[in-house]
Design an enzyme around this catalytic site. Structure first.
Site, mmCIF file in Angstrom:
data_model
loop_
_atom_site.group_PDB
_atom_site.id
_atom_site.type_symbol
_atom_site.label_atom_id
_atom_site.label_comp_id
_atom_site.label_asym_id
_atom_site.label_seq_id
_atom_site.Cartn_x
_atom_site.Cartn_y
_atom_site.Cartn_z
ATOM 1 N N CYS A 195 -26.361 -12.204 -21.180
ATOM 2 C CA CYS A 195 -26.051 -13.499 -20.562
ATOM 3 C C CYS A 195 -26.868 -13.755 -19.306
ATOM 4 O O CYS A 195 -26.770 -14.824 -18.716
ATOM 5 C CB CYS A 195 -24.561 -13.602 -20.250
ATOM 6 S SG CYS A 195 -24.066 -12.688 -18.784
ATOM 7 N N CYS B 256 -18.922 -12.325 -19.876
ATOM 8 C CA CYS B 256 -20.226 -12.376 -20.527
ATOM 9 C C CYS B 256 -20.209 -13.407 -21.664
ATOM 10 O O CYS B 256 -21.113 -14.236 -21.790
ATOM 11 C CB CYS B 256 -20.569 -10.986 -21.061
ATOM 12 S SG CYS B 256 -22.272 -10.790 -21.578
ATOM 13 N N CYS C 265 -27.906 -8.887 -16.797
ATOM 14 C CA CYS C 265 -27.310 -8.655 -18.113
ATOM 15 C C CYS C 265 -28.274 -9.117 -19.207
ATOM 16 O O CYS C 265 -28.755 -10.257 -19.183
ATOM 17 C CB CYS C 265 -25.982 -9.396 -18.227
ATOM 18 S SG CYS C 265 -25.272 -9.313 -19.891
ATOM 19 N N GLY D 207 0.789 -1.227 0.000
ATOM 20 C CA GLY D 207 0.000 0.000 0.000
ATOM 21 C C GLY D 207 0.820 1.274 0.000
ATOM 22 O O GLY D 207 0.275 2.352 -0.197
ATOM 23 N N CYS E 188 -23.028 -6.856 -19.213
ATOM 24 C CA CYS E 188 -21.815 -7.031 -18.407
ATOM 25 C C CYS E 188 -20.718 -6.097 -18.922
ATOM 26 O O CYS E 188 -20.495 -5.998 -20.130
ATOM 27 C CB CYS E 188 -21.281 -8.453 -18.533
ATOM 28 S SG CYS E 188 -22.300 -9.701 -17.757
#
Lengths: 304, 366
Positions: free
Chosen positions: A248, A276, A245, A36, A270
């Site tokens: 899909c 997808c 979606c 970080g 998506c």
């Protein structure tokens, strides 16, 4: 390093010279050692503009080898223009294999998304970062923010989140949502939607972040704790859609909204194009499959 | 039927072809040559070399041609090339006192050792469009009354050195010649920035940005009463000293413009009133840039001179982080990249906040 004959003449493998790559790898090692923490590095001018992924490109160039398989996504999709452009850059300068399949890639360079398909140990996710400093909108001075990190003085960010709640009833940060890494450093996850934040936590893959213009590299090593900031009474939550979606039928992925007419008509698909496509190949379909079909403008063939 | 708008390889290729087509323009008009740009667009070449921070007239001219005259794009092309070049060594400091002078003016003395030489300048042109230039004239204008010839009668002293004899101007602090020199192309900016780092940053910086910052100091945002002590432009030789040789050898000549500003300073309890300095240097004939750089350099020396920094031009982080037009242009233009995902996240949030707001209003009304 030997070069395949198809590569751009006059340039080293993966564009950067070996000394520069060594400098980048040293910065990456330091970044991995201090999860970080933003490590300053001697970012180079790249043949692509600053702000268009030069940090991610330098990190990828620093770690990529001839045996790697590279996937590049922008907004989750492999076929957005900048993803195509970056993939082409590495195909030209390093001659590496490229893929659109998340699970086949050894290195995935991304802008603004984490793939929906869970990553595995050994994979590396390289984020393109515009502004690495999580405190930047609160304190524009680098000299100050470095001090605040050193002293772990992050109260100002909690105040900001608290003010959001008192004003709007919610934390009004929807993307680039601040996280605490390994319980020590406040980190900016790059502008991924907060939907993706939980995927960062204890991820088996190595996550590297490159900010070219701001000249910083940082990292989240595999299986490291990444916690989105929140309050006990206002726990962190991700976005939810009422729809699934259209293509899909997925109801667990990040959805892009597509405007279909000028009378408020819209649908959702998506954002992760690979995810997808895989679902559709597996026989899943959305509520109105006949209504929709993906079609790429021009020729769809992607040489990369 | 829904068509996902996604650009592919083909769209990019078509775009590149269109750029090439536009660059060439009307094929009935002869193509620009690098030679033409070098000799007839020389000031653009100078600016691109200065901000691209590489002295190479041919490459700068090529970059200008490739960028269709977009100067910032040309600077970017040159920088992206420069970063791939190996470094053979460092030159010795150039000695501008030994310059082959083409132009040398002082605004502080009517006459001075070495004299004033006006040289080629737009300063006293009347800005009237010269319609004679619309027609190509193969013979060109009549030859200059006196052929421009570089003046170099040995050393021509700097105005600041003349002031220094009387102790009227601040002495530059002694520097250790062997101390490493900052290089922001290898190490990222760090603060507080030494003057070497600041000057490097300003020399590479965007002329427009430095012009505006310098101008702001003249209008009172960090005023420091500048005089142009001297501007000199001409050729200086560049020398390197290879370690195995032990003495310097000349590797070539470059044209530079140098600006030395003389600024007021009231003095402090520890030092008597004396003039202070601002310094600007650019490749080629880039006088406006050199003066602007000198103003900003002086403004950034506020801490060193015990002045309270209050104006934008005195703010080291603000100035040094925003001078680079390659960084600025890239980041600004990345706004053109897709942001569907971020925007979708904001849409979702703003719809939720609006729904809650409407519900509260509804409840209040009932």
């Amino acid at each position: 390093m030997p070069q395949p004959s198809s590569l751009k003449a006059g340039y080293n493998f993966a564009y950067l010279d070996e000394q520069t790559k060594r400098m980048i790898r040293r910065a990456i090692l330091k970044a991995v050692a201090i999860p970080g923490y933003q490590v300053p590095f001697g970012s180079r001018e790249m043949p692509l503009p600053y702000g268009w992924g030069t940090g991610g490109i330098q990190v990828t160039a620093g770690i990529i080898g001839p045996d790697d398989t590279l996937k590049v996504i922008d907004q989750g999709a492999d076929d957005t223009t900048n993803a195509v452009s970056i993939r082409r850059f590495f195909a030209n300068t390093a001659g590496v294999a490229t893929t659109e399949q998340t699970e086949d890639a050894t290195i995935i360079q991304t802008r603004h998304r984490i793939p929906e398909t869970p990553l595995q140990a050994g994979q590396i996710l390289v984020y393109q970062v515009p502004i690495p400093e999580p405190l930047r909108w609160l304190e524009p001075r680098e000299t100050e923010t470095r001090k605040m990190h050193a002293l772990q003085e992050y109260g100002i960010m909690y105040v900001r989140l608290y003010e959001d709640i008192s004003r709007y009833g919610h934390i009004s940060t929807a993307y680039d949502y601040p996280v605490m890494v390994n319980g020590r450093y406040l980190m900016r996850p790059s502008p991924i939607p907060k939907f993706d934040n939980p995927k960062m936590d204890r991820n088996p893959a190595l996550q590297l972040f490159g900010a070219g213009r701001e000249k910083r590299i940082y990292a989240v090593p595999p299986y490291t704790s990444v916690k989105s900031l929140d309050f006990k009474d206002y726990p962190f939550q991700v976005q939810k859609w009422d729809d699934c979606c259209t293509l899909c039928g997925a109801d667990d992925s990040f959805l892009d909204e597509i405007i279909t007419d000028d009378a408020g008509g819209r649908m959702f698909v998506c954002s992760d194009s690979d995810y997808c496509a895989k679902r559709r190949d597996a026989g899943h379909s959305g509520p109105n499959p006949g209504e929709a079909a993906t079609k790429k403008i021009g020729e769809a063939g992607d040489a990369a | 039927m829904y068509v996902a708008v996604k650009g592919g390889e083909k769209a990019i290729e078509n775009s590149l072809d269109l750029v090439a087509e536009e660059r060439r323009g009307d094929r009935d008009v002869p193509e620009l040559t690098i030679e033409q740009i070098k000799s007839q667009m020389a000031l653009a070449v100078d600016r691109v070399m200065t901000e691209g921070s590489i002295y190479d007239r041919d490459l700068a001219a090529l970059a200008i041609k490739q960028a269709q005259g977009d100067i910032i794009e040309a600077v970017f092309l040159l920088r992206a090339y420069r970063t791939t070049l190996p470094r053979f060594g460092y030159s010795a400091p150039i000695d501008t006192a030994q310059m082959g002078i083409q132009r040398r003016i002082s605004a502080t003395y009517k006459d001075l050792p070495g004299g004033q030489i006006l040289g080629p300048t737009y300063d006293y042109t009347h800005r009237l469009l010269d319609f004679d230039l619309t027609e190509e004239n193969r013979n060109g204008p009549a030859a200059a009354r006196t052929a421009p010839e570089a003046v170099n009668d040995g050393e021509i002293p700097h105005v600041t050195d003349l002031l220094n004899h009387e102790g009227l101007i601040q002495q530059e602090p002694e520097t250790d010649e062997d101390a490493p020199i900052a290089d922001l192309t290898r190490q990222p900016l760090a603060f507080p920035a030494g003057r070497d780092l600041r000057l490097q940053n300003l020399a590479r910086g965007d002329e427009g940005f430095l012009l505006a910052l310098g101008y702001s100091t003249q209008r009172g945002y960090g005023n420091n009463h500048p005089f142009v002590g001297e501007i000199r432009m001409g050729e200086v030789s560049v020398e390197i000293e290879p370690e195995e040789l032990g003495f310097p050898i000349e590797i070539g000549e470059i044209t530079v413009t140098e600006c030395e500003l003389v600024n007021q300073f009231a003095g402090t309890a520890d030092s008597p009133p004396q003039f202070t300095r601002g310094y600007g240097l650019s490749f080629g004939k880039a006088e406006r840039k050199a003066i602007a750089m000198g103003l900003v350099d002086r403004a950034l020396r506020c801490r060193e001179l015990g002045e309270e920094p209050t104006a934008p031009a005195q703010d080291e982080e603000f100035v040094l982080y925003h001078t680079d037009n390659v960084e600025a242009s890239g980041f600004l233009q990345h706004l053109k990249l897709p942001h569907y995902v971020d925007f979708q996240s904001e849409l979702e949030l703003i719809r939720k906040l609006r729904a809650e707001y409407m519900a509260r209003r509804q409840a209040a009304a009932e």
